[in-house]
Design a protein around this motif. Structure first.
Motif, mmCIF file in Angstrom:
data_model
loop_
_atom_site.group_PDB
_atom_site.id
_atom_site.type_symbol
_atom_site.label_atom_id
_atom_site.label_comp_id
_atom_site.label_asym_id
_atom_site.label_seq_id
_atom_site.Cartn_x
_atom_site.Cartn_y
_atom_site.Cartn_z
ATOM 1 N N THR A 358 0.831 -1.206 0.000
ATOM 2 C CA THR A 358 0.000 0.000 0.000
ATOM 3 C C THR A 358 0.864 1.254 0.000
ATOM 4 O O THR A 358 0.572 2.222 -0.720
ATOM 5 C CB THR A 358 -0.940 0.001 1.223
ATOM 6 N N GLU A 359 1.930 1.245 0.792
ATOM 7 C CA GLU A 359 2.833 2.406 0.838
ATOM 8 C C GLU A 359 3.475 2.656 -0.529
ATOM 9 O O GLU A 359 3.597 3.798 -0.965
ATOM 10 C CB GLU A 359 3.917 2.189 1.893
ATOM 11 N N ALA A 360 3.881 1.585 -1.208
ATOM 12 C CA ALA A 360 4.510 1.722 -2.524
ATOM 13 C C ALA A 360 3.538 2.281 -3.553
ATOM 14 O O ALA A 360 3.857 3.202 -4.308
ATOM 15 C CB ALA A 360 5.058 0.372 -2.993
ATOM 16 N N ILE A 361 2.325 1.724 -3.588
ATOM 17 C CA ILE A 361 1.325 2.172 -4.554
ATOM 18 C C ILE A 361 0.912 3.610 -4.290
ATOM 19 O O ILE A 361 0.727 4.410 -5.218
ATOM 20 C CB ILE A 361 0.102 1.229 -4.527
ATOM 21 N N ASN A 366 4.129 3.523 -7.397
ATOM 22 C CA ASN A 366 5.455 2.924 -7.597
ATOM 23 C C ASN A 366 5.308 1.422 -7.843
ATOM 24 O O ASN A 366 5.545 0.597 -6.960
ATOM 25 C CB ASN A 366 6.331 3.200 -6.375
ATOM 26 N N THR A 367 4.932 1.062 -9.053
ATOM 27 C CA THR A 367 4.702 -0.351 -9.373
ATOM 28 C C THR A 367 5.978 -1.191 -9.374
ATOM 29 O O THR A 367 5.911 -2.367 -8.997
ATOM 30 C CB THR A 367 3.974 -0.507 -10.726
ATOM 31 N N PRO A 368 7.153 -0.667 -9.780
ATOM 32 C CA PRO A 368 8.353 -1.515 -9.694
ATOM 33 C C PRO A 368 8.617 -1.983 -8.258
ATOM 34 O O PRO A 368 8.939 -3.151 -8.028
ATOM 35 C CB PRO A 368 9.471 -0.595 -10.195
ATOM 36 N N LYS A 369 8.437 -1.082 -7.301
ATOM 37 C CA LYS A 369 8.618 -1.448 -5.895
ATOM 38 C C LYS A 369 7.525 -2.415 -5.450
ATOM 39 O O LYS A 369 7.788 -3.381 -4.722
ATOM 40 C CB LYS A 369 8.605 -0.191 -5.022
ATOM 41 N N ALA A 370 6.304 -2.179 -5.909
ATOM 42 C CA ALA A 370 5.181 -3.047 -5.541
ATOM 43 C C ALA A 370 5.381 -4.464 -6.067
ATOM 44 O O ALA A 370 5.076 -5.450 -5.375
ATOM 45 C CB ALA A 370 3.874 -2.464 -6.059
ATOM 46 N N ILE A 371 5.914 -4.595 -7.278
ATOM 47 C CA ILE A 371 6.199 -5.916 -7.858
ATOM 48 C C ILE A 371 7.268 -6.633 -7.035
ATOM 49 O O ILE A 371 7.167 -7.839 -6.765
ATOM 50 C CB ILE A 371 6.652 -5.770 -9.333
#
Length: 461
Positions: A358-361, A366-371
């Motif tokens: 949730t923090e990344a999105i 920030n999808t690269p971090k979310a992935i």
């Protein structure tokens, strides 16, 4: 707290909608004179991620997307011919046939990429009266003038021109070498309504108070976005190539007509590159989603590839990177398909990873971090049930269709079953060396061995 980068202020800001929880989102759609390409796939996927992120944060999104089927000339400087008319002549079809053909393909590609359907899809040709009314308002404000080839907006009447792109009137005048149309007051003045030439063979033209003709490219988005979202709304998305002149002109004409702020947040996606170069037919690196499919890739592999880059960076497309995306997607599907759901695990959750995701999105999508967080979750020791619950939540953003992956039925080949029986017999006879050899044979074939209640069980790794 959701933070988005605002192209207008050039910084990340906390997102605050005008009328929460409702959010008005306008997405610049395609000009339907030719096949949409993977650059479009990238831009529209990032707009889809924006919408999904808003909905993930419990906002009720009304997304409007236009279809430009008239008025987009081959030059952004209001010169050249209409792209639709040019496409019709190229293919020996009517303009209407060309527009429908490429619109249908574009919408199919959106479906292939699992993009959420906009609440409103509006065609320029269906909104000519709204455009004429908007031009009348601008005329009443003294912001228009008529020259030989059409009705133009006088950007000197909007002192804030350039606030989105930085291309102010002063900079444009200083940089002007040759004024394409000597009748224009300023080089950047743009057409609101173009007159049909006397010898015109145009298929698309309409009567107006100023003469028979057709609308300029920029006026359509202002007229349609206001019709469906109001004079002021929350977010306008598009590719970075739309920032100038298209979006700059939208702001100028709309805010002049209404006296209000047009859009609060501008969301722009950077270009897609091909092997580090701009995509171009002349370089023979122009690819469509159908080219991707013909090479044996899933459209969702293209979507996965889009997730690996941040929308404010250039996505560099290579066939090797797409192959890696396909492999990662296959591995994800395979893992989800093998997950067992146990009732007693239903109350377990992966709170740590859910929070990180949730923090990344919410940090500017920030999808690269979310992935990366998703794959860390996959390697964790949480039970499958907990993992799957978290994965399905994450997929509300990713849109990879994880909810459609069914549990795989494990089929154990007869020869592996025979080895398992031999091993079980060896264990009964306490022939541990043979039992170990048979375990190794089974594992070499890609299966795992479990000893439960004195029985040998074989399963997929």
């Amino acid at each position: 707290m959701l933070q988005l980068y605002n192209s207008l202020t050039r910084k990340k800001e906390e997102f605050k909608p005008i009328n929460p929880p409702e959010v008005g989102l306008y997405t610049c759609g395609p000009t339907v004179y030719d096949y949409d390409h993977i650059g479009h796939a990238w831009t529209y996927t990032t707009a889809d991620l924006l919408r999904r992120t808003l909905e993930f944060n419990d906002y009720k999104v009304r997304q409007v997307m236009n279809i430009t089927d008239v008025g987009h000339l081959t030059s952004d400087g209001d010169t050249g011919e209409d792209k639709l008319e040019k496409g019709a002549r190229r293919e020996g079809k009517t303009v209407w046939e060309v527009a429908k053909y490429y619109t249908d393909i574009f919408l199919k590609h959106r479906n292939d990429l699992n993009l959420l359907k906009p609440n409103v899809i509006c065609k320029a040709t269906d909104h000519i009266p709204e455009m004429i009314d908007l031009i009348k308002k601008l005329e009443a404000k003294g912001a228009t003038y008529v020259i030989t080839d059409g009705v133009y907006f006088d950007i000197s009447k909007f002192p804030a021109y350039g606030k989105l792109s930085g291309n102010t009137l002063e900079k444009l005048k200083a940089g002007a070498r040759i004024e394409v149309n000597p009748e224009k007051k300023n080089p950047a003045d743009f057409a609101l309504w173009k007159f049909s030439p006397a010898d015109s063979k145009r298929e698309m033209e309409w009567d107006s108070p100023w003469g028979k003709g057709f609308p300029g490219w920029h006026i359509e988005c202002s007229a349609m976005s206001m019709k469906y979202l109001g004079e002021s709304f929350d977010i306008h998305s598009g590719g970075e190539d739309n920032k100038f002149p298209h979006h700059e002109c939208e702001i100028a004409q709309t805010e002049t007509a209404t006296g209000k702020t047009f859009v609060n947040y501008w969301f722009h996606t950077r270009f897609l590159m091909i092997n580090g170069q701009k995509m171009s037919k002349s370089l023979k690196n122009f690819y469509t989603l159908d080219d991707v499919i013909k090479k044996g890739f899933s459209p969702l592999a293209m979507r996965y590839l889009c997730l690996t880059a941040h929308y404010r960076t250039n996505l560099n497309f290579t066939w090797k990177s797409l192959e890696a995306a396909q492999t990662a997607l296959n591995n994800l599907y395979d893992a989800v398909g093998r997950m067992k759901i146990k009732k007693n695990d239903s109350k377990i959750n992966c709170a740590k990873f859910d929070r990180q995701f949730t923090e990344a999105i919410n940090d500017d999508i920030n999808t690269p971090k979310a992935i990366a967080i998703m794959w860390e979750l996959m390697k964790s020791q949480y039970p499958d049930s907990a993992k799957k619950q978290s994965l399905l939540i994450m997929d509300k953003i990713f849109g990879l269709g994880l909810d459609k992956i069914k549990k795989k039925k494990i089929t154990i080949p007869p020869e592996i079953k025979k080895l398992a029986e031999q091993r079980e017999k060896a264990r009964e006879e306490k022939n541990w060396a043979l039992a170990d050899q048979l375990r190794e044979k089974i594992e070499k074939e890609g299966f795992a061995v479990e000893d439960t209640d004195g029985k040998t069980k074989v399963k997929n790794k």
